[in-house]
Scaffold this motif. Structure first.
Motif, short mmCIF file in Angstrom:
data_model
loop_
_atom_site.label_atom_id
_atom_site.label_comp_id
_atom_site.label_asym_id
_atom_site.label_seq_id
_atom_site.Cartn_x
_atom_site.Cartn_y
_atom_site.Cartn_z
N PHE A 156 0.84 -1.19 0.00
CA PHE A 156 0.00 0.00 0.00
C PHE A 156 0.88 1.24 0.00
O PHE A 156 1.80 1.36 0.80
CB PHE A 156 -0.91 0.04 1.24
N GLY A 157 0.56 2.17 -0.92
CA GLY A 157 1.26 3.45 -0.94
C GLY A 157 2.45 3.45 -1.87
O GLY A 157 2.74 2.49 -2.57
N SER A 158 3.16 4.57 -1.86
CA SER A 158 4.32 4.78 -2.71
C SER A 158 5.60 4.65 -1.89
O SER A 158 5.68 5.11 -0.75
CB SER A 158 4.26 6.18 -3.33
N ARG A 159 6.61 4.04 -2.48
CA ARG A 159 7.88 3.88 -1.78
C ARG A 159 8.56 5.21 -1.50
O ARG A 159 9.43 5.30 -0.62
CB ARG A 159 8.82 2.98 -2.59
N SER A 160 8.18 6.23 -2.22
CA SER A 160 8.79 7.55 -2.02
C SER A 160 8.08 8.35 -0.93
O SER A 160 8.57 9.41 -0.53
CB SER A 160 8.76 8.35 -3.33
N SER A 161 6.94 7.86 -0.44
CA SER A 161 6.20 8.60 0.59
C SER A 161 6.79 8.33 1.97
O SER A 161 7.63 7.44 2.15
CB SER A 161 4.72 8.20 0.56
N ASP A 162 6.34 9.09 2.96
CA ASP A 162 6.87 8.96 4.31
C ASP A 162 6.34 7.73 5.05
O ASP A 162 6.84 7.40 6.11
CB ASP A 162 6.56 10.22 5.13
N LEU A 163 5.33 7.07 4.48
CA LEU A 163 4.81 5.85 5.09
C LEU A 163 4.36 4.89 4.01
O LEU A 163 3.66 5.28 3.07
CB LEU A 163 3.66 6.16 6.05
N TYR A 164 4.75 3.65 4.15
CA TYR A 164 4.56 2.62 3.14
C TYR A 164 4.23 1.33 3.89
O TYR A 164 4.85 1.03 4.91
CB TYR A 164 5.86 2.49 2.36
N LEU A 165 3.23 0.59 3.44
CA LEU A 165 2.74 -0.58 4.16
C LEU A 165 2.92 -1.84 3.32
O LEU A 165 2.58 -1.86 2.14
CB LEU A 165 1.26 -0.38 4.51
N VAL A 166 3.44 -2.89 3.95
CA VAL A 166 3.61 -4.19 3.29
C VAL A 166 3.00 -5.27 4.17
O VAL A 166 3.27 -5.33 5.37
CB VAL A 166 5.10 -4.52 3.04
N ILE A 167 2.16 -6.11 3.57
CA ILE A 167 1.52 -7.24 4.27
C ILE A 167 1.88 -8.49 3.49
O ILE A 167 1.63 -8.58 2.29
CB ILE A 167 -0.01 -7.05 4.31
N TYR A 168 2.50 -9.47 4.16
CA TYR A 168 2.93 -10.64 3.39
C TYR A 168 2.98 -11.90 4.23
O TYR A 168 2.92 -11.85 5.47
CB TYR A 168 4.28 -10.39 2.71
N ASN A 169 3.06 -13.02 3.52
CA ASN A 169 3.15 -14.34 4.13
C ASN A 169 4.62 -14.62 4.43
O ASN A 169 5.38 -15.02 3.56
CB ASN A 169 2.57 -15.39 3.18
N LYS A 170 5.01 -14.39 5.67
CA LYS A 170 6.41 -14.56 6.06
C LYS A 170 6.83 -16.01 6.06
O LYS A 170 7.98 -16.34 5.73
CB LYS A 170 6.60 -13.95 7.45
N ALA A 171 5.92 -16.93 6.41
CA ALA A 171 6.25 -18.36 6.39
C ALA A 171 6.57 -18.81 4.98
O ALA A 171 7.52 -19.57 4.75
CB ALA A 171 5.09 -19.17 6.97
N LEU A 172 5.78 -18.36 4.01
CA LEU A 172 6.01 -18.73 2.62
C LEU A 172 7.33 -18.17 2.13
O LEU A 172 8.11 -18.87 1.48
CB LEU A 172 4.86 -18.20 1.75
N GLU A 173 7.61 -16.93 2.45
CA GLU A 173 8.87 -16.31 2.05
C GLU A 173 10.06 -17.02 2.66
O GLU A 173 11.10 -17.20 2.02
CB GLU A 173 8.88 -14.84 2.48
N SER A 174 9.91 -17.44 3.92
CA SER A 174 11.01 -18.08 4.65
C SER A 174 11.09 -19.58 4.42
O SER A 174 11.99 -20.24 4.95
CB SER A 174 10.88 -17.79 6.15
#
Length: 295
Positions: free
Chosen positions: A185-203
């Motif tokens: 959610f949001g732009s990487r250039s903004s002051d706040l950026y949100l990431v929601i992800y499956n950490k178990a799958l990534e790991s």
């Protein structure tokens, strides 16, 4: 094999290091600082290294950061320098955060306060918080997950101050095996950026492990850090309020014609309550105070 070694005060700088990264989650660490980046303007790298990390063995290597020639590192802490404008860039990624927390009597409060006091002890013009990430981990399905975000998005049940959303699924073509599931959610250039992800799958581990990362920059990062120093008992509430202010997942059961008037989804209210019950894991002397999503 050490190919180059320098001595800066009590800090030994050499050019090799072995790093082992553990992927298994610690289920007691549910609210974490997961990334910190700070720029020091008109500062000498030796002064910054001796002040912040007087007892660490740091290596001299070629920098991977744009605009910097060299980095002092132990594979976990990175001090980039050698720019044209006498800037030193501190970068502490996830494994560096876990490393600092493992040091005897270390806490984030003492380290961050030391940062704020740096101009009292070394010659420096000023410093800036470039990035400050907070990670919220949960280990059950009944939480904020990429799948829930997708369902809410497709049903028009999200209201948000963010303007954009990116839904990313990664898989291996040959085996059709899923390798990643993330929502941005949001732009990487903004002051706040949100990431929601499956950490178990990534790991690549079994079980439930979902992570929400709140990535703050500049003034937003500064405000969160000041809250942590001045009102540490209110830090998790501040993080929950920040998340709630930026994004809302609405109920489909009590849906109003004007979606912003609909109440929160029950699961999202539970998630915000869970977040407010957590304590920041700050170091070897810290404890987590309470609450899981099954309570």
């Amino acid at each position: 094999m050490i190919t180059k070694q320098l001595q800066i005060g009590h800090t030994t700088l050499s050019t090799t290091s072995n790093t082992v990264l553990t992927r298994e989650p610690d289920r007691e660490k549910t609210l974490l600082i997961d990334y910190l980046s700070v720029s020091f303007i008109d500062a000498a790298v030796a002064d910054v290294a001796n002040y912040l990390f007087p007892n660490l063995d740091l290596l001299v290597q070629k920098s991977f950061a744009n605009g910097f020639a060299t980095v002092l590192t132990n594979g976990k802490i990175f001090l980039h320098y050698g720019s044209d404008n006498d800037v030193v860039l501190l970068v502490i990624q996830s494994k560096g955060c876990r490393f600092l927390e493992s040091l005897p009597l270390y806490t984030w409060q003492t380290f961050l306060q030391k940062l704020f006091d740096i101009d009292k002890y070394i010659e420096i013009d000023h410093f800036n918080f470039k990035r400050f990430d907070i990670a919220v981990d949960s280990f059950v399905k009944d939480t904020l997950t990429p799948n829930r975000v997708r369902r809410s998005f497709s049903s028009g049940l999200i209201t948000s101050r963010f303007h954009t959303i990116r839904l990313i699924e990664e898989a291996t073509i040959s085996s059709k095996t899923s390798k990643g599931d993330s929502i941005y959610f949001g732009s990487r250039s903004s002051d706040l950026y949100l990431v929601i992800y499956n950490k178990a799958l990534e790991s690549r581990i079994q079980g439930e492990w979902f992570r929400t990362e709140i990535r703050c920059k500049n003034e937003q990062a500064n405000r969160l850090i000041v809250t942590l120093l001045d009102e540490p008992e209110d830090f998790s509430t501040c993080v929950a309020d920040l998340l709630q202010n930026r994004i809302q997942f609405r109920s489909s059961v009590h849906r109003k014609s004007e979606i912003r008037r609909s109440i929160f989804a029950v699961w999202y209210s539970r998630y915000l309550k869970y977040l407010r019950q957590q304590s920041l894991y700050s170091g070897t002397t810290a404890t987590v105070q309470g609450g899981d999503l099954d309570d």
